[in-house]
Each structure stands twice: as C-alpha cells, then as structure tokens.
Design an enzyme around this catalytic site. Structure first.
Site, PDB file in Angstrom:
ATOM      1  N   ARG A 122       6.112 -11.747   4.884  1.00 18.24           N
ATOM      2  CA  ARG A 122       5.749 -10.421   5.378  1.00 18.24           C
ATOM      3  C   ARG A 122       4.253 -10.358   5.732  1.00 18.24           C
ATOM      4  O   ARG A 122       3.735 -11.222   6.413  1.00 18.24           O
ATOM      5  CB  ARG A 122       6.162  -9.359   4.360  1.00 18.24           C
ATOM      6  CG  ARG A 122       7.687  -9.160   4.294  1.00 18.24           C
ATOM      7  CD  ARG A 122       8.053  -8.018   3.375  1.00 18.24           C
ATOM      8  NE  ARG A 122       9.421  -7.549   3.610  1.00 18.24           N
ATOM      9  CZ  ARG A 122       9.959  -6.533   2.973  1.00 18.24           C
ATOM     10  NH1 ARG A 122       9.265  -5.870   2.068  1.00 18.24           N
ATOM     11  NH2 ARG A 122      11.194  -6.143   3.218  1.00 18.24           N
ATOM     12  N   SER A 123       3.534  -9.355   5.225  1.00 17.02           N
ATOM     13  CA  SER A 123       2.161  -9.154   5.686  1.00 17.02           C
ATOM     14  C   SER A 123       1.160 -10.173   5.154  1.00 17.02           C
ATOM     15  O   SER A 123      -0.004 -10.158   5.589  1.00 17.02           O
ATOM     16  CB  SER A 123       1.681  -7.737   5.348  1.00 17.02           C
ATOM     17  OG  SER A 123       2.258  -6.807   6.240  1.00 17.02           O
ATOM     18  N   ALA A 124       1.561 -11.046   4.259  1.00 22.82           N
ATOM     19  CA  ALA A 124       0.671 -12.165   3.924  1.00 22.82           C
ATOM     20  C   ALA A 124       0.415 -13.007   5.163  1.00 22.82           C
ATOM     21  O   ALA A 124      -0.561 -13.766   5.221  1.00 22.82           O
ATOM     22  CB  ALA A 124       1.276 -13.007   2.806  1.00 22.82           C
TER      23      ALA A 124
END
Length: 401
Positions: free
Chosen positions: A72-74
């Site tokens: 995801r946003s990593a």
C-alpha cells in the site's frame, strides 16, 4: 506459531515481539527485516502466505523467505526516491512549477504548484471531483489526466493534506515528462531495485506473478482487547471524517471508486506509485539502508542518497493538523517524519507506512533501516500496532546494546 529466520545477538527482543504479534494481535502472515550500518541483523517471517490461510491446501501455504506482499502506501517512500535522485542529477528542479515540465497541468489555478508541493503534500490536490473506476485507474494515462483537470481544494503551498492516491499520478507523470517517457516503476526497477538486488516492484512483472511471489492480502478483524486497561479509540473528529462522504478524508481515499481488488494480477501488474508496490520485508529494509549508507548489491557498495539528498528528504516541509488525515502529521520531501501520528525509531527517522500494516523507514543516527510487510490489513492508517511493537523492540535492542 513457528517463527523462521535469524536475528543477530542483541536483537532477540525483535523475535519475541514478532512472535507475540501472532499470539496476541491476530497476525496471519508477516515478515520483518532490520539492517544496521548496511548489515542485516533481523530477518524473520512466519504464518501463511495468504491472509485467508484457513482453507484448502493452497490457502495454508506457509510464508517463505522471499514471500512478497502489496505494501500500500509504503510504496510512496520508495517512489519518492525517484524525483529526489533526478534532482540530484540536475534533471528536475524541486522549486520549479510542475507546469514547466507538464504544460497541461497548469489549468484550473495550478500554475503555482511546485514540484516540492507534490512531495510535501501541499499541492492542494488530494481529491478528484470525478473518481476513477478500477479499470480507469490501471490506465497510466487516465490518472494524470484527471489530476491535470482538477482544481485545487486549497491554495497550493499554503497548507498540507495527505494525497493518498493522487500523489502517485502526480509523481509518475512528472517522472515521465522529465525522463522522456520512463515511468516511476520502470525507473525504480532499473536504477534502484536492479543494482541493489531488491525484491521490490512498482508493477509486478509477469514472471514474478507466474512464480507466485505475492500472497493474497485482506482485511483482518480487530483483536479483542487484552488486560483490564481501556481500549484506545480514535478521536471523534477522525471517526467523523472517515464517515462523512463529503469530507476531504473520504474523498481522498475514494479517488478510485470502488477500490480495486488488490489480489487481482492486473492490479499488481499496474504501476501506481502511491499504493500498489509489492515487496518483501527485506526489500523495504534494504532500500532504506541504501538511502543512508552503503549496502552490498548486484553492483557492489550501492548508496542511493548522498548526505545532502538524505537531509533534504527528512527536513520538515509540512507539519501540524493534516487536512485529510485530520491528525497532526509531519512530512519531508516524499517521506513521513517521526511524530505522534506515525512514530518511527527516533526524531531523525524518515520513511512511510502503508495503510493497515506495512512500514519502511531509515534512522540515520543509529544506522538502522526497517521493513515490515503483512498480508492482513487493520483499520490503522499510519501507526499499526504490530509494526509499532516491532519498532519498540528494535529500540529496546539498541538501548540494551
């Protein structure tokens, strides 16, 4: 639950915390890796490859060394390295208007949006008035066109708010314009993952998909509270923001509606630098190790950031109440900084969480880099309890050493 892998002497608390995540926090399958001064000191994995690991034989396939997951946003922290490295090479001016590289972007009051504003979440473009469908989101041209046609929801540069999905289209199109058409995912593969030998992709190659590298991810129920202490609840303002369809919070996360099936091979093969990177824990940790020092790679002794670039990445650019996440956040150039909303190892740490679980960061002062991936997503946005337990264990290991 068997925990596999190794820890260097002094880092045994990380193994203990990793095992407790399965015993008390409902972890289904996960891995954690830690480097110190470019040397791997923690490499652990356990559980099932797929989040729904209670079904047939395939569902119960164990997590192995090299199992990768959507982070995801990593992904944002990995993608942020691309414009910063282009800037270091003299190909991208962080203080130039975005429209200087992307003329179509200037429309609707965006003439003063700077490249810097894309990275520090001050561009005023966290939402789309007309969200993309899942099919449209996989087209690399549709997202940038939609952002270019969007009016800012605040005066660019005057405030900050998390660009949950639009960040990826802004960054990717900038990279394409500067490099003559190379996407951020292609740049990462050729200039970062390749030299370092990382199991990390923004756009999972067909060969890796066919090899079954990625496990199935999904939502996990929250574990029952243990002990007699009070159960922590989100502030009312945060809860209301996520419930209100008209809020910037809901609209930012709904820029693709409905959200794509994250287990669809077509989704994993697409390149969305805000949200769909696929990585191992080692891939994330090793990437961050190369931001702060030399790491042995396919090309020997690879270091991605020089000192000036590293300091620019973690210098505070935005701080205070976040217009999208509601809670106070801190951002450098493309990276979240240590703070109450997203605690890392120390005040000098920089990195990026993935909504519901994953986390990668570097801490230059201690020489530590950290990567955690999981197949089970919780409700947390920036500070998952499982990741935080591991970070505390790393801190305790350093303090005892």
């Amino acid at each position: 639950m068997d925990v596999h892998g190794t820890v260097a002497g002094g880092f045994e608390p990380v193994r203990d915390a990793f095992a407790r995540n399965f015993a008390t926090l409902g972890e289904r399958g996960a891995a954690v890796a830690v480097y110190r001064d470019g040397r791997k000191v923690v490499d652990l994995w356990g559980g099932t490859k797929h989040v729904d690991g209670a079904g047939g034989a395939d569902d119960r396939e164990p997590w192995r060394r090299g199992t990768a997951q959507i982070v995801r946003s990593a992904t944002k922290g990995v993608a942020a390295a691309v414009p910063l490295l282009l800037h270091r090479r003299g190909e991208l001016d962080l203080d130039a208007p975005v429209g200087e590289y992307w003329p179509e972007f200037k429309a609707h009051g965006k003439e003063r949006v700077l490249v810097r504003h894309v990275l520090n979440h001050r561009a005023g473009l966290p939402v789309l008035d007309r969200p993309l469908t899942p099919e449209e989101s996989l087209d690399p041209l549709r997202g940038p066109r939609a952002v270019a046609a969007q009016s800012p929801v605040w005066e660019p540069g005057t405030d900050h708010g998390y660009h949950a999905l639009t960040y990826g289209w802004l960054l990717d199109e900038l990279v394409r314009r500067v490099t003559g058409g190379r996407s951020a995912g292609e740049w990462i593969a050729e200039e970062i993952a390749g030299p370092l030998g990382l199991d990390l992709w923004v756009g999972l190659p067909a060969a890796e998909e066919a090899a079954g590298r990625a496990g199935r991810v999904g939502r996990l129920d929250e574990p029952e509270p243990s002990g007699s202490g009070p159960r922590l609840r989100p502030k009312r303002s945060v809860t209301e923001a996520y419930r209100d369809p008209a809020s910037l919070t809901r609209r930012a996360f709904a820029a693709i509606t409905p959200f794509p099936d994250q287990n669809d091979p077509a989704y994993r093969a697409s390149a969305l630098p805000a949200s769909n990177g696929v990585a191992t824990a080692d891939g994330l940790a090793r990437f961050y190790a190369a931001l702060i020092g030399e790491v042995d790679g396919v090309t020997r002794n690879v270091r991605l950031f020089d000192t000036a670039t590293m300091e620019a990445a973690r210098a505070e650019e935005s701080a205070g109440p976040d217009r999208v996440l509601v809670v106070p956040t801190r951002f450098g150039l493309g990276y979240m900084l240590h703070g109450s909303a997203s605690p890392f190892l120390s005040p000098g740490s920089f990195g990026h969480p993935g909504r519901g679980g994953a986390l990668g960061f570097a801490d230059p002062e201690s020489g530590v880099s950290f990567g955690y991936v999981t197949n089970g997503f919780r409700k947390s946005v920036t500070a998952d309890p499982r990741a935080q337990a591991l970070v505390r264990a790393v801190r305790a290991s350093l303090d005892a050493g």
